[in-house]
Design an enzyme around this catalytic site. Sequence first.
Site, PDB file in Angstrom:
ATOM      1  N   GLY A  36      -2.743  -0.748  -1.038  1.00  0.00           N
ATOM      2  CA  GLY A  36      -1.483  -0.603  -0.549  1.00  0.00           C
ATOM      3  C   GLY A  36      -0.282  -0.478  -1.775  1.00  0.00           C
ATOM      4  O   GLY A  36      -0.735  -0.624  -2.775  1.00  0.00           O
ATOM      5  N   TYR A  59       5.778  -8.568  13.944  1.00  0.00           N
ATOM      6  CA  TYR A  59       5.825  -8.787  12.515  1.00  0.00           C
ATOM      7  C   TYR A  59       6.416 -10.162  11.937  1.00  0.00           C
ATOM      8  O   TYR A  59       5.654 -10.993  11.378  1.00  0.00           O
ATOM      9  CB  TYR A  59       6.361  -7.601  11.501  1.00  0.00           C
ATOM     10  N   ARG A 108     -14.320 -22.191   3.145  1.00  0.00           N
ATOM     11  CA  ARG A 108     -15.721 -22.353   2.896  1.00  0.00           C
ATOM     12  C   ARG A 108     -16.291 -22.286   1.361  1.00  0.00           C
ATOM     13  O   ARG A 108     -17.059 -22.846   0.984  1.00  0.00           O
ATOM     14  CB  ARG A 108     -16.210 -20.976   3.656  1.00  0.00           C
ATOM     15  N   TYR A 158      -4.338 -25.297   7.625  1.00  0.00           N
ATOM     16  CA  TYR A 158      -5.594 -25.410   6.869  1.00  0.00           C
ATOM     17  C   TYR A 158      -5.323 -26.166   5.839  1.00  0.00           C
ATOM     18  O   TYR A 158      -6.156 -26.870   5.334  1.00  0.00           O
ATOM     19  CB  TYR A 158      -5.859 -23.886   6.439  1.00  0.00           C
ATOM     20  N   LEU A 213      -2.666  -9.745   1.451  1.00  0.00           N
ATOM     21  CA  LEU A 213      -1.466  -8.930   1.624  1.00  0.00           C
ATOM     22  C   LEU A 213      -1.693  -8.079   2.770  1.00  0.00           C
ATOM     23  O   LEU A 213      -0.785  -7.758   3.221  1.00  0.00           O
ATOM     24  CB  LEU A 213      -1.350  -7.968   0.153  1.00  0.00           C
ATOM     25  N   THR A 266      -3.564  -8.517  13.008  1.00  0.00           N
ATOM     26  CA  THR A 266      -3.646  -8.636  11.708  1.00  0.00           C
ATOM     27  C   THR A 266      -3.314  -9.914  11.003  1.00  0.00           C
ATOM     28  O   THR A 266      -3.854 -10.349  10.481  1.00  0.00           O
ATOM     29  CB  THR A 266      -3.070  -7.233  11.033  1.00  0.00           C
TER      30      THR A 266
HETATM   31  O1  UDX Z   1      16.557   5.697   6.712  1.00  0.00           O
HETATM   32  C1  UDX Z   1      16.912   4.429   6.790  1.00  0.00           C
HETATM   33  C2  UDX Z   1      16.107   3.490   6.824  1.00  0.00           C
HETATM   34  C3  UDX Z   1      16.415   2.125   7.033  1.00  0.00           C
HETATM   35  N1  UDX Z   1      17.822   2.086   7.063  1.00  0.00           N
HETATM   36  C4  UDX Z   1      17.996   0.927   7.147  1.00  0.00           C
HETATM   37  O2  UDX Z   1      18.035   0.133   5.986  1.00  0.00           O
HETATM   38  C5  UDX Z   1      17.748  -1.251   6.025  1.00  0.00           C
HETATM   39  C6  UDX Z   1      16.588  -1.693   5.369  1.00  0.00           C
HETATM   40  O3  UDX Z   1      15.537  -1.026   6.203  1.00  0.00           O
HETATM   41  P1  UDX Z   1      14.043  -1.007   5.563  1.00  0.00           P
HETATM   42  O4  UDX Z   1      13.268  -0.424   6.744  1.00  0.00           O
HETATM   43  O5  UDX Z   1      13.765  -0.557   4.268  1.00  0.00           O
HETATM   44  O6  UDX Z   1      13.709  -2.695   5.614  1.00  0.00           O
HETATM   45  P2  UDX Z   1      13.893  -3.770   6.415  1.00  0.00           P
HETATM   46  O7  UDX Z   1      14.747  -4.826   5.750  1.00  0.00           O
HETATM   47  O8  UDX Z   1      14.411  -3.570   8.005  1.00  0.00           O
HETATM   48  O9  UDX Z   1      12.591  -4.616   6.526  1.00  0.00           O
HETATM   49  C7  UDX Z   1      11.763  -4.955   5.823  1.00  0.00           C
HETATM   50  O10 UDX Z   1      11.924  -6.439   5.354  1.00  0.00           O
HETATM   51  C8  UDX Z   1      11.355  -6.851   4.257  1.00  0.00           C
HETATM   52  C9  UDX Z   1       9.787  -6.536   4.446  1.00  0.00           C
HETATM   53  O11 UDX Z   1       8.909  -7.711   4.517  1.00  0.00           O
HETATM   54  C10 UDX Z   1       9.371  -5.298   5.044  1.00  0.00           C
HETATM   55  O12 UDX Z   1       9.039  -4.424   3.787  1.00  0.00           O
HETATM   56  C11 UDX Z   1      10.431  -4.850   6.020  1.00  0.00           C
HETATM   57  O13 UDX Z   1       9.946  -5.262   7.176  1.00  0.00           O
HETATM   58  C12 UDX Z   1      17.908  -1.668   7.522  1.00  0.00           C
HETATM   59  O14 UDX Z   1      19.096  -1.975   7.809  1.00  0.00           O
HETATM   60  C13 UDX Z   1      17.820   0.002   8.159  1.00  0.00           C
HETATM   61  O15 UDX Z   1      18.344  -0.031   9.616  1.00  0.00           O
HETATM   62  C14 UDX Z   1      18.591   3.173   7.155  1.00  0.00           C
HETATM   63  O16 UDX Z   1      19.914   2.801   7.352  1.00  0.00           O
HETATM   64  N2  UDX Z   1      18.162   4.225   7.141  1.00  0.00           N
END
Ligand code: UDX
Length: 448
Positions: free
Chosen positions: A145, A278, A239, A292, A206, A225
């Site tokens: 990733g 998540y 283990r 653990y 991860l 997951t």
């Molecule tokens: O096109 C977009 C995408 C996102 N956003 C906004 O931008 C902010 C950030 O959004 P992202 O999707 O990048 O990420 P988020 O903060 O919501 O979630 C992230 O948090 C931390 C990590 O663990 C993860 O990578 C992910 O879940 C949010 O407020 C979202 O609504 C926009 O305004 N436009």
Amino acid sequence: MSDQSSSKIISETISNTSNESGNNFGFIESVTDINNRKDNLIKTESNIEEETSTFKRNDEWFWDTNSEQIFAQDSKTIIAVGHASVKSIVPLELLRHIYLPQKPHDRIFDPTTRTISYLQPRSYLPVNSLIQGEKKRILVTGGAGFVGSHLVDRLMLIGHEVIVLDNFFTGRKNNLAHWIGHPNFELIRHDVVDPFLIEVDQIYHLACPASPPHYQYNPIKTVKTSVMGTINMLGLAKRVKARFLLTSTSEVYGDPEEHPQAETYWGHVNPIGPRACYDEGKRVAETLTYAYMHQDSVDVRVARIFNTFGPRMNENDGRVVSNFIMQALKGEELTIYGDGLQTRSFQYVHDLVDGLILLMNKDYMEPINLGNPDEYTIREFAELIRNEVNSSSKIKTLPAPTDDPKKRRPDILRAEQILGWKPRWPVKQGIGETVKYFKRQMEAGLIG
Ligand SMILES: O=c1ccn([C@@H]2O[C@H](COP(=O)(O)OP(=O)(O)O[C@H]3OC[C@@H](O)[C@H](O)[C@H]3O)[C@@H](O)[C@H]2O)c(=O)[nH]1
């Protein structure tokens, strides 16, 4: 980051040794140069304790002992990443050679027929030769990733043996193509939801889709997951007596009522909302990790990762950084969800990898936040991206996603005190590098 004189020598060596057909004959010479340079940087760092002055300087770079940073002559441009204490110092140009090549090393794209010819890799980047005891067998789940592949690059360059597990749901084989076939490297297609047995010393766990659209695509699978995957990896750690590091998330704090968020904050998560698969999945993963530890004496580490960006983000990932950059590059409208006043704090991927390696090698078991406290409203962030891309894209407002956290900023005191870590990459510099990456991917026909 603009081309700097300090790194030019290496860049030129690299580009001069790639011939027109795109293969990498002569590559060994260029990487030897890079490696010599790496040795010099490391040597200088160990000598530095005897230095009384703050800066060690030569014609091309200087070492700032206060910030533990290696800069170019201009005192601003970062030219190396890593920390001496865990031998992870690598010249930035070496990493850029992997993820930001002038031309891809292992393939030729024909724009007329839109076909890609893959070339047989003939050589690999030089890795350190570690003595017995220093060299570890390290398992990285989700290693194909975005974050995982950068971590793998660094662990490989340090000289460890690295085994990657990935089901390629969001990971990509291409992110690791430059290591396939290397004697220290193994890539296994495997889903962590199923048990997996192997002899290893350390496990970086991860594996889990991380962008909201990806983890919400199949929420049951995301919970599986996080929960079953973590049980399997903790069972393995128990283990074979491996050290286990969980990559948790700032999402465990939910829509926080405390700001900034310290590790002591218990969070504010909606357990039945669309993000719960998540957020709660990772919270249970943390619970399992400490169960653990207490019950079976597993040696654990927990990193709570805040918003991270950089090269190798999936262009369709749906997160704000890749969305805005791709939209700006294509001249499309930038999509702001909600009023755009929600905040996020963005860290560059090399900083995160530094933090993960330091944490794994530190004797500390409580959770540690890894993030950059530099906080932006999403509206400000859209402006920053437009400027960096030099784009005149307009802004389009879309409805705010359910339960979208209104603010987020890490308190990183613990990371500073325990790990001696803090972010080194200003957001703008990291964004510049990421924009370059997406541009090159577009030019190479790999994304559209
Ligand atoms: O096109 C977009 C995408 C996102 N956003 C906004 O931008 C902010 C950030 O959004 P992202 O999707 O990048 O990420 P988020 O903060 O919501 O979630 C992230 O948090 C931390 C990590 O663990 C993860 O990578 C992910 O879940 C949010 O407020 C979202 O609504 C926009 O305004 N436009």
